[in-house]
Design a protein around this motif. Structure first.
Motif, PDB file in Angstrom:
ATOM      1  N   ALA A 164       0.689  -1.096   0.004  1.00 46.12           N
ATOM      2  CA  ALA A 164      -0.147  -0.052  -0.045  1.00 46.12           C
ATOM      3  C   ALA A 164       0.763   1.221  -0.044  1.00 46.12           C
ATOM      4  CB  ALA A 164      -1.094  -0.006   1.213  1.00 46.12           C
ATOM      5  N   ALA A 165       2.019   1.135   0.176  1.00 38.77           N
ATOM      6  CA  ALA A 165       2.879   2.356   0.350  1.00 38.77           C
ATOM      7  C   ALA A 165       3.413   2.693  -0.801  1.00 38.77           C
ATOM      8  CB  ALA A 165       4.170   1.977   1.286  1.00 38.77           C
ATOM      9  N   THR A 166       3.371   1.996  -1.940  1.00 42.09           N
ATOM     10  CA  THR A 166       4.030   2.334  -3.478  1.00 42.09           C
ATOM     11  C   THR A 166       3.107   1.765  -4.361  1.00 42.09           C
ATOM     12  OG1 THR A 166       5.536   0.564  -3.448  1.00 42.09           O
ATOM     13  CG2 THR A 166       6.402   2.620  -2.426  1.00 42.09           C
ATOM     14  N   THR A 167       1.775   1.580  -4.144  1.00 38.96           N
ATOM     15  CA  THR A 167       0.916   1.213  -5.108  1.00 38.96           C
ATOM     16  C   THR A 167       1.051   1.707  -6.435  1.00 38.96           C
ATOM     17  OG1 THR A 167      -0.585   0.722  -3.320  1.00 38.96           O
ATOM     18  CG2 THR A 167      -1.657   0.606  -5.416  1.00 38.96           C
ATOM     19  N   LYS A 185      -3.606   0.978   6.536  1.00 39.50           N
ATOM     20  CA  LYS A 185      -3.214   0.419   7.942  1.00 39.50           C
ATOM     21  C   LYS A 185      -1.922  -0.444   7.924  1.00 39.50           C
ATOM     22  CE  LYS A 185      -7.289   1.387   9.904  1.00 39.50           C
ATOM     23  NZ  LYS A 185      -7.137   2.516  11.118  1.00 39.50           N
ATOM     24  N   THR A 186      -1.654  -1.113   6.768  1.00 39.97           N
ATOM     25  CA  THR A 186      -0.301  -1.697   6.758  1.00 39.97           C
ATOM     26  C   THR A 186       0.937  -0.823   6.831  1.00 39.97           C
ATOM     27  OG1 THR A 186      -0.639  -1.578   4.282  1.00 39.97           O
ATOM     28  CG2 THR A 186      -1.272  -3.693   5.452  1.00 39.97           C
ATOM     29  N   VAL A 187       0.630   0.468   6.300  1.00 42.79           N
ATOM     30  CA  VAL A 187       1.751   1.323   6.426  1.00 42.79           C
ATOM     31  C   VAL A 187       1.776   1.826   7.851  1.00 42.79           C
ATOM     32  CG1 VAL A 187       2.517   3.693   5.601  1.00 42.79           C
ATOM     33  CG2 VAL A 187       1.465   2.207   4.109  1.00 42.79           C
ATOM     34  N   GLN A 188       0.565   2.196   8.471  1.00 44.34           N
ATOM     35  CA  GLN A 188       0.851   2.616   9.925  1.00 44.34           C
ATOM     36  C   GLN A 188       1.512   1.315  10.720  1.00 44.34           C
ATOM     37  OE1 GLN A 188      -3.209   3.261  11.219  1.00 44.34           O
ATOM     38  NE2 GLN A 188      -3.515   5.088   9.920  1.00 44.34           N
ATOM     39  N   ALA A 189       0.914   0.082  10.283  1.00 44.29           N
ATOM     40  CA  ALA A 189       1.501  -1.031  11.311  1.00 44.29           C
ATOM     41  C   ALA A 189       2.931  -1.223  11.089  1.00 44.29           C
ATOM     42  CB  ALA A 189       0.827  -2.264  10.669  1.00 44.29           C
ATOM     43  N   LYS A 190       3.701  -0.580   9.923  1.00 44.94           N
ATOM     44  CA  LYS A 190       5.179  -1.057   9.654  1.00 44.94           C
ATOM     45  C   LYS A 190       5.812  -0.218  10.706  1.00 44.94           C
ATOM     46  CE  LYS A 190       8.712  -2.435   7.618  1.00 44.94           C
ATOM     47  NZ  LYS A 190       9.045  -3.995   7.553  1.00 44.94           N
ATOM     48  N   GLY A 191       5.261   0.970  11.297  1.00 54.57           N
ATOM     49  CA  GLY A 191       6.022   1.999  12.166  1.00 54.57           C
ATOM     50  C   GLY A 191       7.209   2.576  11.682  1.00 54.57           C
TER      51      GLY A 191
END
Length: 379
Positions: free
Chosen positions: A54-57, A207-213
């Motif tokens: 999701a960060a670089t779609t 959410k997946t970007v947030q979760a990467k921290g």
């Protein structure tokens, strides 16, 4: 350089191979380079599963759809040296020597009727760029933060303006000069270390970007989003046409340290010289049919390639090669901190420049090649 040196260099893929003798025909009237700040190739999910998809779609979609090179390396670090490699096809820049009479892609394009524009996110007074860049690189139009202030933009940081502003102004310039030949470079800022800028609220991040921290991953989401917005506007305004080529790359790889070391998985891709993105975007991809995505290449190869696409003969002093001309052996070449870096299918090595003795004849020959080109450049 002796006959033995030439043989060794040819073994590495470095040899005097003339580009096509056929008369060049311009394939594009406009080339637009979007130069990202400190973006490693492996900051893109397509290349590195440590980065959430999701960060670089959008960047993923460009790589899948358009011509690109997977093993494209910085030729020099930091920014000014990286830009020198891109614009003048050389790996060593000596800022103490005048650049007024040196060939560059800006000078070549302008001599052939194109408007040369460099749009810079940072202040024109940083590192004396207002004087230094036009003298060294030859762009006729240099715009920086101070110019953007006069255009009504607000919200600049201490460094300068953010990606969305730079892209908006680039689009305005392209729209203004849509009926002219243009070579335009937009140099962004927001991934500058140590901490990238993120121009959206935490709640807006997937959410997946947030979760990467990871603030680097957050920054790449912003880079990706602003690129998507840029190309959407380009399409809407009819600025994506058969005679326009967009090039996405980076000024250099990140400096070693911090999250960079954790995010990039391969040890060999964490050196001071490392892979960066290179993507070509256009409605007309036919001129890029000969581009192979699995070759080794570096920033010094960009100017010869783009000049070929603009129908302009490359200057003899350029070190790089036209990536559209097939080669049996390909390589990437870089320089930083007194060391030169070499990558190819058969061998990788790092050598100390101008060392008195070398254990490896290939390293010795490459050292002489680099010094010889430096001497010829400043003759």
């Amino acid at each position: 350089i002796t006959k033995k040196d030439k043989k060794l260099l040819a073994d590495l893929g470095i040899e005097d191979v003339n580009d096509s003798v056929e008369k060049l025909t311009a394939q594009y009237d406009k080339v637009v380079m979007l130069i990202l700040e400190s973006v490693h190739r492996d900051y893109i999910n397509y290349y590195n599963r440590n980065i959430p998809e999701a960060a670089t779609t959008f960047l993923n979609s460009l790589i899948i759809r358009y011509p690109h090179i997977d093993k494209f390396y910085s030729s020099a670090v930091p920014t000014t040296q990286g830009l020198n490699a891109i614009f003048r096809s050389h790996i060593i820049m000596d800022k103490n020597l005048s650049g007024k009479n040196t060939p560059s892609i800006f000078r070549c394009a302008q001599q052939n009727g194109a408007r040369g524009i460099f749009l810079n996110a940072s202040t024109q007074y940083y590192a004396d760029e207002l004087r230094e860049y036009p003298e060294q690189f030859g762009m006729q139009e240099y715009y920086a933060r101070e110019y953007l202030d006069t255009q009504g933009y607000i919200g600049a940081s201490g460094w300068g303006y953010h990606n969305d502003v730079i892209y908006d102004e680039a689009i305005k310039l392209l729209d203004k000069y849509r009926n002219e030949k243009v070579f335009l470079v937009a140099k962004t800022l927001d991934m500058h270390q140590p901490y990238p800028y993120v121009g959206c609220e935490w709640e807006e991040l997937p959410k997946t970007v947030q979760a990467k921290g990871s603030i680097t991953v957050n920054g790449m989401y912003w880079v990706d989003m602003t690129l998507r917005n840029f190309f959407n506007k380009v399409e809407q305004l009819g600025l994506m046409d058969e005679r326009t080529l967009y090039v996405i790359t980076s000024d250099h790889n990140p400096h070693s340290g911090g999250e960079y070391l954790d995010l990039v998985p391969n040890t060999g891709d964490k050196f001071s010289i490392a892979p960066i993105p290179l993507i070509f975007v256009s409605k007309n991809l036919l001129p890029l049919n000969n581009l192979r995505n699995n070759v080794f290449a570096s920033q010094i190869d960009l100017a010869p390639t783009l000049l070929h696409l603009l129908g302009i003969e490359k200057p003899s002093l350029f070190m790089g090669r036209n990536l559209l001309e097939p080669r049996d052996k390909t390589y990437a070449l870089g320089y930083f901190g007194g060391n030169f870096y070499f990558w190819s299918d058969s061998v990788d090595f790092i050598g100390e420049l101008n060392k008195k003795e070398y254990d490896n004849d290939y390293v010795k020959a490459l050292n002489k090649y680099i010094l010889n080109n430096y001497a010829l450049w400043h003759k």
